[in-house]
Write an enzyme that holds these catalytic residues in place. Sequence first.
Site, PDB file in Angstrom:
ATOM      1  N   SER A 197      10.430   2.402 -63.972  1.00  0.00           N
ATOM      2  CA  SER A 197       9.342   1.722 -63.302  1.00  0.00           C
ATOM      3  C   SER A 197       8.973   2.356 -61.969  1.00  0.00           C
ATOM      4  CB  SER A 197       9.720   0.247 -63.073  1.00  0.00           C
ATOM      5  OG  SER A 197      10.857   0.127 -62.219  1.00  0.00           O
ATOM      6  N   LYS A 211       9.328   2.228 -52.786  1.00  0.00           N
ATOM      7  CA  LYS A 211       8.783   1.502 -53.939  1.00  0.00           C
ATOM      8  C   LYS A 211       8.328   0.107 -53.499  1.00  0.00           C
ATOM      9  CE  LYS A 211      10.199   0.280 -58.685  1.00  0.00           C
ATOM     10  NZ  LYS A 211      11.315   0.415 -59.668  1.00  0.00           N
ATOM     11  N   SER A 235      15.139   2.857 -64.373  1.00  0.00           N
ATOM     12  CA  SER A 235      13.902   3.104 -63.632  1.00  0.00           C
ATOM     13  C   SER A 235      13.999   4.202 -62.587  1.00  0.00           C
ATOM     14  CB  SER A 235      13.435   1.812 -62.947  1.00  0.00           C
ATOM     15  OG  SER A 235      13.099   0.845 -63.911  1.00  0.00           O
TER      16      SER A 235
END
Length: 501
Positions: A155, A81, A179
Amino acid sequence: MPHTALGSLDLQTLATRYRNRETTPGDVLASVVARILADDDPAVFIRLLKVDEIAAQVAKVEARQRAGVAQPLYGVPFAVKDNLDLAGHPTTAACPEFAYTPARSAAVVERLCAAGAIVVGKTNLDQFAAGLVGTRSPFGTPRNRFDEAYIPGGSSSGSAVAVAAGLVSFAVGTDTAGSGRVPAAFNNLVGLKPTRGILSTTGLVPACRSLDCLSLFALTCDDAKTLFDVAAGFDAADPYSRNAADLPARPPIPAAFRFGVPGADQLEFFGNPHVARLYQAALERLRQMGGTPVTIDYAPFARAARLLYEGPWLAERLAGIKEFFARHADALLPVTRSIIGPAAGRTAVDAFEAMYELQAIRQATRPVWEAIDFLAVPTAGTIYTKAQVEAEPVRLNTNLGYYTNFVNLLDQCALALPAGFGDDGLPAGVTLVAPAGRDIDLLRIGSAYQRATGLTLGATGHAMPTMAVAPAVIDRSIPIAVLGAHLAGQPLNSQLTDRGG
């Protein structure tokens, strides 16, 4: 040279192919890159590494293998990420103006690479990890592979989609408010949100620094267990890092476990009958595994969930980027700015009052953990279309956190598991939640649960790998005495029992 037919990228299948000399890391990674380029979804990766950069990693991994270095993740492709550092590559947190290029990778990325895993790219996310929807990025919205009209979840949107689409074996995300769990549910994946501090946050752009937690997206619970074993470890450079001695000693969750279920009037599916039905089926599966459902009062957990975005923890989101925000507030997306900006008005009095309320909630939930071994809640009560989220970005995002926002505030670990598909063709999830330090217990139960579902992996269509059969072993065991954290019931006991101790 033609690319190797990849097949499933789950760790067990890939390791078997390497062991049988059916393929090599070089061939696998070349095929992975080809698959990513053919996938034609530019919103999954913010940055894809160059072919020669990947080849250099492959060469290093193969050299270590020849030297006899143990590499439990030998030749395994993964994604990171883009709020986590990767040495020599920009970290953007999905805000191009914020970008900086770190000299070192995040501590967990270094541990994974040292175990033989190979980074292929950095994935998209809700900007500054502020969202559960996956649509809050200037780099676009990764496609939900089951219906592209729907959100992928956030997210950690790119990380989840990369694994679900079979572009990588696993991905590292983050999970402060859900997330790592909500995208797992929307992509038919396993999402492990470990105990806070067990995975180092060194090299992470903070969201809420005191609550931040790295998460792992995997195709199976067995994969997640392997990744957790590699990634976990104390890091003196991380002020919030914890080791086994920092966690309370708890006995293993028994085979005849008790799982908590919110009262019927406290369950929220936001009008979605498909998720409601799949949740009840998941509870029945847990019963068939030997579990006993126990109705609990979910109200204190829901109160804690509201604190995360209604309380002063919003100010911690601003603290993480305060200098950048002061100079470049206009660089943030309007929805991100609307979440983080008002935090400047929070006071120290607000913070202390919220801390008192949170402590009262902790006290109120203590009796719950005397009656159950873990909670079993829907991962998210529903899923929304991209159009719905665009029309009501804040309220619908809040709905998605109803079952997730409380976990880090109350110092718990959580494991998101696939729950199946509704009549609408969309996946849903169930999450097991337990007190800090019970990560391995949840993974053990989750593995049995996942095999009982009979579901395929992510959006790949591949079946679960068959359970490996242990070969006959010549008894060369020796007696040893064990002290401390490796004792039965202690956090590191599995390091002995997993090896036959």
